[in-house]
Design an enzyme around this catalytic site. Sequence first.
Site, PDB file in Angstrom:
ATOM      1  N   LYS A 140      23.314  29.951  26.040  1.00  0.00           N
ATOM      2  CA  LYS A 140      24.720  30.318  25.830  1.00  0.00           C
ATOM      3  C   LYS A 140      25.651  29.365  26.584  1.00  0.00           C
ATOM      4  CE  LYS A 140      24.375  34.523  27.534  1.00  0.00           C
ATOM      5  NZ  LYS A 140      22.966  34.626  27.998  1.00  0.00           N
ATOM      6  N   ARG A 181      28.178  42.650  28.299  1.00  0.00           N
ATOM      7  CA  ARG A 181      26.729  42.881  28.380  1.00  0.00           C
ATOM      8  C   ARG A 181      26.371  44.332  28.183  1.00  0.00           C
ATOM      9  NH1 ARG A 181      23.600  38.593  32.031  1.00  0.00           N
ATOM     10  NH2 ARG A 181      25.255  37.100  31.996  1.00  0.00           N
ATOM     11  N   ARG A 200      15.324  25.091  34.158  1.00  0.00           N
ATOM     12  CA  ARG A 200      16.790  24.999  34.124  1.00  0.00           C
ATOM     13  C   ARG A 200      17.332  24.509  35.466  1.00  0.00           C
ATOM     14  NH1 ARG A 200      20.488  29.863  31.968  1.00  0.00           N
ATOM     15  NH2 ARG A 200      19.681  31.061  33.706  1.00  0.00           N
ATOM     16  N   ARG A 242      19.396  27.516  40.191  1.00  0.00           N
ATOM     17  CA  ARG A 242      20.118  28.723  40.591  1.00  0.00           C
ATOM     18  C   ARG A 242      19.205  29.639  41.386  1.00  0.00           C
ATOM     19  NH1 ARG A 242      22.817  31.015  35.237  1.00  0.00           N
ATOM     20  NH2 ARG A 242      21.903  32.908  36.096  1.00  0.00           N
ATOM     21  N   ARG A 267      16.149  40.545  34.857  1.00  0.00           N
ATOM     22  CA  ARG A 267      17.312  40.289  33.990  1.00  0.00           C
ATOM     23  C   ARG A 267      16.944  40.516  32.520  1.00  0.00           C
ATOM     24  NH1 ARG A 267      18.090  34.695  36.464  1.00  0.00           N
ATOM     25  NH2 ARG A 267      19.451  34.164  34.752  1.00  0.00           N
TER      26      ARG A 267
HETATM   27  P1  ADP Z   1      22.126  34.464  32.551  1.00  0.00           P
HETATM   28  O1  ADP Z   1      22.835  34.392  31.241  1.00  0.00           O
HETATM   29  O2  ADP Z   1      21.086  33.421  32.717  1.00  0.00           O
HETATM   30  O3  ADP Z   1      21.612  35.851  32.874  1.00  0.00           O
HETATM   31  P2  ADP Z   1      24.669  34.439  33.970  1.00  0.00           P
HETATM   32  O4  ADP Z   1      25.130  33.274  34.746  1.00  0.00           O
HETATM   33  O5  ADP Z   1      25.371  34.782  32.704  1.00  0.00           O
HETATM   34  O6  ADP Z   1      23.131  34.172  33.738  1.00  0.00           O
HETATM   35  O7  ADP Z   1      24.714  35.756  34.883  1.00  0.00           O
HETATM   36  C1  ADP Z   1      24.175  35.753  36.194  1.00  0.00           C
HETATM   37  C2  ADP Z   1      24.291  37.145  36.795  1.00  0.00           C
HETATM   38  O8  ADP Z   1      25.670  37.519  36.910  1.00  0.00           O
HETATM   39  C3  ADP Z   1      23.661  38.288  36.001  1.00  0.00           C
HETATM   40  O9  ADP Z   1      22.277  38.420  36.248  1.00  0.00           O
HETATM   41  C4  ADP Z   1      24.459  39.496  36.525  1.00  0.00           C
HETATM   42  O10 ADP Z   1      23.998  39.902  37.802  1.00  0.00           O
HETATM   43  C5  ADP Z   1      25.850  38.928  36.681  1.00  0.00           C
HETATM   44  N1  ADP Z   1      26.692  39.105  35.477  1.00  0.00           N
HETATM   45  C6  ADP Z   1      27.130  38.124  34.641  1.00  0.00           C
HETATM   46  N2  ADP Z   1      27.841  38.634  33.629  1.00  0.00           N
HETATM   47  C7  ADP Z   1      27.851  39.974  33.809  1.00  0.00           C
HETATM   48  C8  ADP Z   1      28.400  41.069  33.078  1.00  0.00           C
HETATM   49  N3  ADP Z   1      29.092  40.893  31.946  1.00  0.00           N
HETATM   50  N4  ADP Z   1      28.204  42.325  33.563  1.00  0.00           N
HETATM   51  C9  ADP Z   1      27.537  42.546  34.704  1.00  0.00           C
HETATM   52  N5  ADP Z   1      26.969  41.567  35.450  1.00  0.00           N
HETATM   53  C10 ADP Z   1      27.115  40.284  35.005  1.00  0.00           C
END
Ligand code: ADP
Length: 231
Positions: free
Chosen positions: A18, A93, A132, A163, A174
């Site tokens: 994404k 999400r 990654r 990360r 996750r």
């Molecule tokens: P990935 O898509 O690889 O899971 P992201 O960078 O999008 O990584 O998200 C990293 C972390 O940030 C998630 O595991 C969560 O803890 C938090 N996070 C991101 N977006 C949201 C969201 N919309 N709602 C709740 N937590 C979020």
Amino acid sequence: MRIPAKVIILLGPPGSGKGTQAFRLSAELGIPAVSTGEMLRAECQSGSTLGRAVKKVLASGQLVSDRLINQVVTNRLRQSDCLNGCILDGYPRTVSQARFLDSLLQTLNTTEAIIFDFEVQPEEIVARVGRRRQCPQCSRIFGVQDPSVESFCDRDGSRLVQRADDNPTTVRERLRLYARNAGELVDYYQLRDYHRISATRAPEQIADELLAFLPLRWSGASSVERAHATA
Ligand code: ADP
């Protein structure tokens, strides 16, 4: 009357690409990529009290509360660079976030959103996330060939980093949370402008497919060229 903003919602599991596609769409359409994960990581880096609390949640692989993330997104979408739209990477999400987003977009006078839902098998995701790396300077994401050797950003030369939450235990958590919420989110969106995208192909191929779904009026010259190319 204001032209409706272009809003693109990217759904899909962690590591499904994404972020990579958000960068490309952002460059193509001239609207910002809004990554909730990036915003939360920036808050962690700031060392604020909130940042310290968020850091613990991210390290565990859990989601931060809907209330917190809804507020973060509201503040971001009200900034002037989002006036013509944005690409949402990692939000919503949960269905509760999706409902909140609908009402937020209404207050921002936006009526259309396109939803792309990236599909990748879980085994592929664990392998991808292990490879990654990210540029700490420009935030671009790379899939490195050999994770045991150092790699550098081809744009600014920075040493790429992994990360903190890209370790197998957190990734599995996750993925579990993703699986728990994904079905409901698809139910919520599938009767709209919703497209399932097979995300195991080369990034360029995926980018082409995404662009082909966008209304021609959304992009300038490039879409006109595309229309000619496919005529
Ligand atoms: P990935 O898509 O690889 O899971 P992201 O960078 O999008 O990584 O998200 C990293 C972390 O940030 C998630 O595991 C969560 O803890 C938090 N996070 C991101 N977006 C949201 C969201 N919309 N709602 C709740 N937590 C979020």
